[in-house]
Design an enzyme around this catalytic site. Sequence first.
Site, PDB file in Angstrom:
ATOM      1  N   SER A  96       0.872  -1.191   0.000  1.00 30.50           N
ATOM      2  CA  SER A  96       0.000   0.000   0.000  1.00 30.50           C
ATOM      3  C   SER A  96       0.899   1.229   0.000  1.00 30.50           C
ATOM      4  CB  SER A  96      -0.882   0.038   1.249  1.00 30.50           C
ATOM      5  OG  SER A  96      -1.581  -1.155   1.402  1.00 30.50           O
ATOM      6  N   LYS A 171      -7.311   1.906  -2.433  1.00 28.40           N
ATOM      7  CA  LYS A 171      -6.798   1.379  -1.158  1.00 28.40           C
ATOM      8  C   LYS A 171      -6.770   2.488  -0.091  1.00 28.40           C
ATOM      9  CE  LYS A 171      -4.641  -1.126   1.935  1.00 28.40           C
ATOM     10  NZ  LYS A 171      -5.259  -2.215   2.681  1.00 28.40           N
ATOM     11  N   LYS A 239       0.921   5.394   8.371  1.00 27.21           N
ATOM     12  CA  LYS A 239       1.431   5.643   7.009  1.00 27.21           C
ATOM     13  C   LYS A 239       0.279   5.825   6.031  1.00 27.21           C
ATOM     14  CE  LYS A 239       2.057   2.002   4.755  1.00 27.21           C
ATOM     15  NZ  LYS A 239       1.320   1.120   3.841  1.00 27.21           N
TER      16      LYS A 239
HETATM   17  P1  NAP Z   1       5.522  -6.478   7.544  1.00 26.57           P
HETATM   18  O1  NAP Z   1       5.058  -7.682   8.281  1.00 26.57           O
HETATM   19  O2  NAP Z   1       6.261  -5.415   8.267  1.00 26.57           O
HETATM   20  O3  NAP Z   1       6.376  -6.975   6.289  1.00 26.57           O
HETATM   21  C1  NAP Z   1       7.072  -6.095   5.479  1.00 26.57           C
HETATM   22  C2  NAP Z   1       8.190  -6.835   4.786  1.00 26.57           C
HETATM   23  O4  NAP Z   1       8.881  -5.924   3.928  1.00 26.57           O
HETATM   24  C3  NAP Z   1       9.218  -7.397   5.764  1.00 26.57           C
HETATM   25  O5  NAP Z   1       9.488  -8.724   5.391  1.00 26.57           O
HETATM   26  C4  NAP Z   1      10.418  -6.480   5.583  1.00 26.57           C
HETATM   27  O6  NAP Z   1      11.677  -7.114   5.723  1.00 26.57           O
HETATM   28  C5  NAP Z   1      10.281  -6.034   4.163  1.00 26.57           C
HETATM   29  N1  NAP Z   1      10.897  -4.706   3.939  1.00 26.57           N
HETATM   30  C6  NAP Z   1      10.655  -3.581   4.635  1.00 26.57           C
HETATM   31  N2  NAP Z   1      11.361  -2.549   4.124  1.00 26.57           N
HETATM   32  C7  NAP Z   1      12.062  -3.057   3.083  1.00 26.57           C
HETATM   33  C8  NAP Z   1      12.981  -2.502   2.176  1.00 26.57           C
HETATM   34  N3  NAP Z   1      13.268  -1.184   2.200  1.00 26.57           N
HETATM   35  N4  NAP Z   1      13.551  -3.312   1.259  1.00 26.57           N
HETATM   36  C9  NAP Z   1      13.243  -4.641   1.218  1.00 26.57           C
HETATM   37  N5  NAP Z   1      12.361  -5.220   2.050  1.00 26.57           N
HETATM   38  C10 NAP Z   1      11.787  -4.438   2.976  1.00 26.57           C
HETATM   39  O7  NAP Z   1       4.285  -5.719   6.862  1.00 26.57           O
HETATM   40  P2  NAP Z   1       2.906  -6.331   6.330  1.00 26.57           P
HETATM   41  O8  NAP Z   1       1.905  -6.237   7.408  1.00 26.57           O
HETATM   42  O9  NAP Z   1       3.143  -7.604   5.653  1.00 26.57           O
HETATM   43  O10 NAP Z   1       2.505  -5.173   5.279  1.00 26.57           O
HETATM   44  C11 NAP Z   1       3.098  -5.108   3.982  1.00 26.57           C
HETATM   45  C12 NAP Z   1       2.262  -4.144   3.130  1.00 26.57           C
HETATM   46  O11 NAP Z   1       0.913  -4.636   3.057  1.00 26.57           O
HETATM   47  C13 NAP Z   1       2.166  -2.713   3.673  1.00 26.57           C
HETATM   48  O12 NAP Z   1       2.158  -1.784   2.634  1.00 26.57           O
HETATM   49  C14 NAP Z   1       0.811  -2.726   4.402  1.00 26.57           C
HETATM   50  O13 NAP Z   1       0.273  -1.429   4.498  1.00 26.57           O
HETATM   51  C15 NAP Z   1       0.005  -3.639   3.497  1.00 26.57           C
HETATM   52  N6  NAP Z   1      -1.131  -4.346   4.118  1.00 26.57           N
HETATM   53  C16 NAP Z   1      -0.992  -4.978   5.315  1.00 26.57           C
HETATM   54  C17 NAP Z   1      -2.082  -5.644   5.878  1.00 26.57           C
HETATM   55  C18 NAP Z   1      -2.016  -6.349   7.216  1.00 26.57           C
HETATM   56  O14 NAP Z   1      -3.064  -6.688   7.787  1.00 26.57           O
HETATM   57  N7  NAP Z   1      -0.840  -6.591   7.767  1.00 26.57           N
HETATM   58  C19 NAP Z   1      -3.304  -5.665   5.201  1.00 26.57           C
HETATM   59  C20 NAP Z   1      -3.404  -5.043   3.958  1.00 26.57           C
HETATM   60  C21 NAP Z   1      -2.317  -4.381   3.424  1.00 26.57           C
HETATM   61  P3  NAP Z   1      12.347  -7.346   7.174  1.00 26.57           P
HETATM   62  O15 NAP Z   1      11.784  -8.636   7.634  1.00 26.57           O
HETATM   63  O16 NAP Z   1      13.799  -7.409   6.899  1.00 26.57           O
HETATM   64  O17 NAP Z   1      11.961  -6.163   8.017  1.00 26.57           O
END
Ligand code: NAP
Length: 293
Positions: A96, A171, A239
């Site tokens: 997102s 979104k 964010k």
């Molecule tokens: P998350 O658990 O924090 O996972 C993010 C992943 O991205 C981690 O594996 C992280 O690696 C990696 N990452 C972060 N910064 C990076 C960079 N600069 N370069 C390469 N890899 C990087 O987050 P998430 O909850 O899965 O969310 C991911 C996206 O989906 C976001 O945009 C969020 O807004 C969206 N989203 C989330 C949900 C939800 O319920 N969680 C629902 C809908 C949409 P590390 O492990 O090394 O930190």
Amino acid sequence: MSTIAFIGLGIMGSPMAIHLQHAGHEVTGYNRTSEKVRPLVEAGGTEAASIAEAVAEADVVCLMVPDSPDVTEVLTSEDGVFAHARPGTLIIDFSSIRPDTAKDLAHQAQDAGLRLVDAPVSGGEAGAKNATLSIMVGGSQDDVDAAREVLDVVGKTIVHVGSPGAGQTVKAANQLMVAGNIALLAEAIVFLEAHDVDTAAAVQVLGGGLAGSAVIDQKAQKMLDRSFDPGFRIDLHHKDLGIVTAAAREAGVVTVVGSLVAQLMASARANGDGSLDHSALIGVIERASGRTP
Ligand code: NAP
């Protein structure tokens, strides 16, 4: 079946990549912190040591990282996707991010001989685990058609909403509505507790009426239990509300309730709750009400 590179195997990316592997695709995962690739490898996928290695043989590259600067870095840096993907590779960005950034990156991809669709998702961790995500897709008709074989595996409601960046705009609207719902659910629970009502019973009946929602279904119990394992982190919703605020300003429209909720989310973060699930917003209402979080 396709060869898929999946970059960003966090809360959402990991189960999505595993579904793609189980569906018969060959999935190679890359994650900055290597241990998060383990569940994909246990499901039969492969681990890559770098983005370049992950995308070298890929037909499709999927991204699921937190924010606009992260997507920009993964795609455009020297060792990133644009520099190492094969010509014609289809990139699906599930993250997102800002709509204007998504649009700009889609043009850059085109200039590099690649194809990029924005495909942010809704449905939370449960939606990712159950492959029932709602996916709002922005891109050309041809690219979105090509992305279908991947989107159909991880999602249930998949809608092409417009040109590049349009998925991110939809979104942002989604996040505005979810934030408002969460804030009102938090207020309702604090209100009910203050009146010594049986809150579990109250939530059950509220869920069956006009106030019923996916937010009640997925978040009420977490609030009642004060159990805030993420889920969706406060940091990420903060964010997203920044994205909403900027995009609303750009369009010259007001989001009065959204601005208020953005402040509540910022308060949760300022009080050290950024890494908790967004249901922890109830703590802000409790503090403001003079009740102990
Ligand atoms: P998350 O658990 O924090 O996972 C993010 C992943 O991205 C981690 O594996 C992280 O690696 C990696 N990452 C972060 N910064 C990076 C960079 N600069 N370069 C390469 N890899 C990087 O987050 P998430 O909850 O899965 O969310 C991911 C996206 O989906 C976001 O945009 C969020 O807004 C969206 N989203 C989330 C949900 C939800 O319920 N969680 C629902 C809908 C949409 P590390 O492990 O090394 O930190």
